[in-house]
Scaffold this motif. Structure first.
Motif: not given
Lengths: 275, 275
Positions: A94-95, A98, B92-93, B110-113, B115
């Protein structure tokens, strides 16, 4: 108690036989067919994710309660597929960076394909389960129960919750305030390794037509199996100085759950804790 | 035929009433509870994704075959949730850029969340379905059938296939060699909008205890509804000079599928094509 020099990566022949059966089943369920751009990554994802003891335990539990292992095959397959999808998504670039678990897998496909493939394989797992319904065997209630068990064990209250805990720290737990780093790791293991093995064993017992008591004993057994494997893994990786005595304690708790089955052949399923 | 000045974003009151019922049901099914870091994004994702006519059509089909709409609520909810998850993952980025559909949603998390939340909500949709089993109503066979229908419609052979086609071009189709850009767009719409509406209507008819013929007519009706909506949307966005005559043709095909139900009140479900 003497232990064979087998590790989680070189496990017992019983596990290997169960795992081979599941993979053979999946090779039929996921043929490499046209369009290749869709089915090749799906096939790759299913077979390249790290093997775990979760799917095989489902068949072992089914056999212990007297069912033929093929009865539990759809649940074992769904668990393998959903774990593979989780693994792929855990390693998506992801950008916003993490923490990504080691080891980094080889990425054969672009991130968007890995994302789509992970997304596609989860409903396919549920489809396999639902399709295994056989009105002649009057097993639809059991299959629906297993779908609920698996949804919960893999979802935001289960294995995904472990990822939230790892990502967000103790904020991801309703009662997590003030938990130490070590306690958080334990909590995550309870949700992921413990919970998935517990679910797998319970589902195997459900599909093998075990009694409610058998199902619950095997659920507990599975939980201890998962926790023990996680401790051994962390020990092997030198992440933690887990004391041998604690691991033995968990093994004994697991064995205790098998006492209900003392008139049956518990040797096979015991290989999940004796190695 | 006179048309009211309603568009897809300002739809018919019947649709709005069905949609409101589904959202009320989901508000109960997804309470905002502890841990908030897990359930707030889940709630947000479920309710912030663009509304579509897919879930409501499921209830409408159920009512048309004589079932109470609550019978189809779990399937409508699962469809809404899975579409919301797809929407989140589409935006999603990823580190390697890919075409991301407009409009860009507001990213609260945030992207991880995003996802994780998308990953968590899909099994939850299947859980809702499986939990709706009620042995007293002997509907478990129907629910398992709906699980299969939905798995296929959202998976790599269905709506996700449309994303492969958009991402990869004609390589994503087994018979796609030599298809033009326009034909690929049409093929993607058949898989996504057409397929999802077809699935939704068929599931509503299954859960409303429709006959096999009713189920198949409503599946076809749903397909035309989806294709028509997609054409109208592209026309509104000036993406394509879709001729009014073709849209009318699809509407007529849809109406034809309703002839089987001529003794019932088809006015309600007809609002999905007459606006």
């Amino acid at each position: 108690k003497p232990k064979a020099a087998v590790t989680i990566t070189n496990p017992h022949p019983y596990w290997a036989s169960l795992q081979a059966d599941i993979e053979a089943h999946l090779r039929q369920a996921i043929p490499i067919k046209e369009p290749l751009v869709v089915f090749q990554p799906m096939h790759h994802l299913a077979f390249s994710a790290p093997r775990t003891t979760v799917p095989a335990l489902c068949l072992a539990a089914c056999e212990l309660v007297g069912g033929h292992r093929h009865l539990a095959m759809p649940a074992a397959s769904a668990l393998l597929l959903i774990q593979a999808a989780t693994h792929a998504h855990e390693h998506l670039p992801l950008t916003k960076p993490r923490p990504i678990p080691e080891p980094e897998p080889v990425h054969l496909y672009a991130p968007n394909i890995e994302l789509l493939t992970g997304d596609g394989i989860v409903p396919f797992g549920f489809e396999l389960l639902a399709r295994s319904d056989d009105p002649a065997h009057r097993n639809s209630e059991r299959i629906l129960r297993v779908i609920i068990e698996i949804s919960r064990a893999v979802g935001t209250q289960g294995a995904l919750n472990a990822q939230y805990i790892k990502t967000l720290g103790s904020g991801a737990q309703s009662d997590g305030k003030g938990l130490s780093h070590v306690e958080r790791i334990k909590r995550a293991a309870e949700k992921k390794e413990g919970g998935l093995h517990a679910c797998s064993a319970a589902c195997g017992a459900v599909l093998g037509r075990g009694s409610e008591e058998e199902i619950e004993r095997l659920r507990n057994f599975g939980f201890y199996v998962g926790m023990m494997h996680e401790m051994l893994k962390r020990k092997e990786n030198n992440e933690e100085e887990e004391e041998e005595v604690i691991i033995d304690e968990v093994r004994n708790l697991a064995l205790k759950e098998l006492q209900l089955f003392k008139d049956r052949d518990v040797e096979a399923i015991s290989t999940f804790i004796n190695f």
